[in-house]
Design a protein around this motif. Structure first.
Motif, short mmCIF file in Angstrom:
data_model
loop_
_atom_site.label_atom_id
_atom_site.label_comp_id
_atom_site.label_asym_id
_atom_site.label_seq_id
_atom_site.Cartn_x
_atom_site.Cartn_y
_atom_site.Cartn_z
N LYS A 1 0.68 -3.40 1.75
CA LYS A 1 1.52 -4.53 2.13
C LYS A 1 1.27 -4.77 3.62
N ARG A 2 1.41 -6.02 4.05
CA ARG A 2 1.11 -6.35 5.44
C ARG A 2 2.12 -7.33 6.00
N GLU A 3 2.10 -7.40 7.34
CA GLU A 3 2.88 -8.41 8.05
C GLU A 3 1.95 -9.07 9.06
N LYS B 1 5.74 -8.85 15.43
CA LYS B 1 5.77 -9.36 14.05
C LYS B 1 6.28 -10.79 14.05
N ARG C 1 -1.04 -3.44 8.74
CA ARG C 1 -0.90 -2.67 7.51
C ARG C 1 0.41 -1.88 7.49
N LEU C 2 1.08 -1.94 6.35
CA LEU C 2 2.26 -1.12 6.09
C LEU C 2 1.87 -0.07 5.05
N SER D 1 5.83 -12.68 10.77
CA SER D 1 6.14 -13.00 9.38
C SER D 1 5.66 -11.89 8.46
N ASP D 2 6.35 -11.73 7.34
CA ASP D 2 5.82 -10.88 6.28
C ASP D 2 4.67 -11.63 5.62
N LEU D 3 3.74 -10.90 5.03
CA LEU D 3 2.61 -11.53 4.36
C LEU D 3 2.76 -11.33 2.85
N ASP D 4 2.88 -12.42 2.12
CA ASP D 4 2.97 -12.38 0.67
C ASP D 4 1.62 -12.82 0.11
#
Length: 158
Positions: A139-141, A45, A123-124, A47-50
């Protein structure tokens, strides 16, 4: 962070890893096949994806290198390597563009890690709104995929 020389032979859980301004700190577990070839156990990982405030490519890769702390299945650190991501920026940028375009087109719910080569939108389970669509998307990273980590292992020949 502990001194570099002192890390080899320690357990990854006993090491204090502090974020670096220069490198992505990448503690990576590997497994070994019967033939002795190593392969990464998981993706990394970054970064988080916004969906509504997507990080730019230059901000995502402002750190141009990985400090890889390889550890085996028992958690023992066996190798340290520096790998320069800038060697692969062309492919990483293409992957970033594919992910960004899907989000901009309201298709984040259709993104798959298989759509890209090195940079993935993992994918989260949580579902969230996405721009330009009424459909919820997982939500994804942003991650460096196992395929890319395997390429790194092959290139540095640990």
């Amino acid at each position: 962070m502990d001194s570099i020389e002192a890390l080899i032979g320690k357990n990854i859980d006993e090491v204090s890893l502090i974020e670096s301004k220069t490198f992505f700190i990448a503690p990576l577990k590997y497994s070994t096949k019967v033939c002795g070839k190593r392969y990464p156990s998981d993706k990394l990982k970054i970064s988080d994806l916004d969906y509504f405030n997507m990080i730019s490519f230059s901000q995502l890769f402002k750190k141009e290198a990985l400090l890889i702390i390889w550890h085996d299945e028992t958690g023992i650190i066996t190798d340290l390597e520096i790998y320069y991501l800038s060697n692969d920026f062309d492919i990483l940028f293409q992957d970033y563009y594919i992910i960004k375009k899907a989000i901009d087109d309201g298709q984040a719910h259709k993104l798959r890690e298989g759509d890209t080569r090195y940079l993935g939108a993992s994918r989260l389970s949580e579902k969230v709104p996405q721009p330009n669509s009424i459909k919820l998307a997982n939500k994804r990273e942003l991650v460096l995929k196992k395929r890319y980590l395997q390429k790194i292992i092959n290139e540095i020949k640990i």
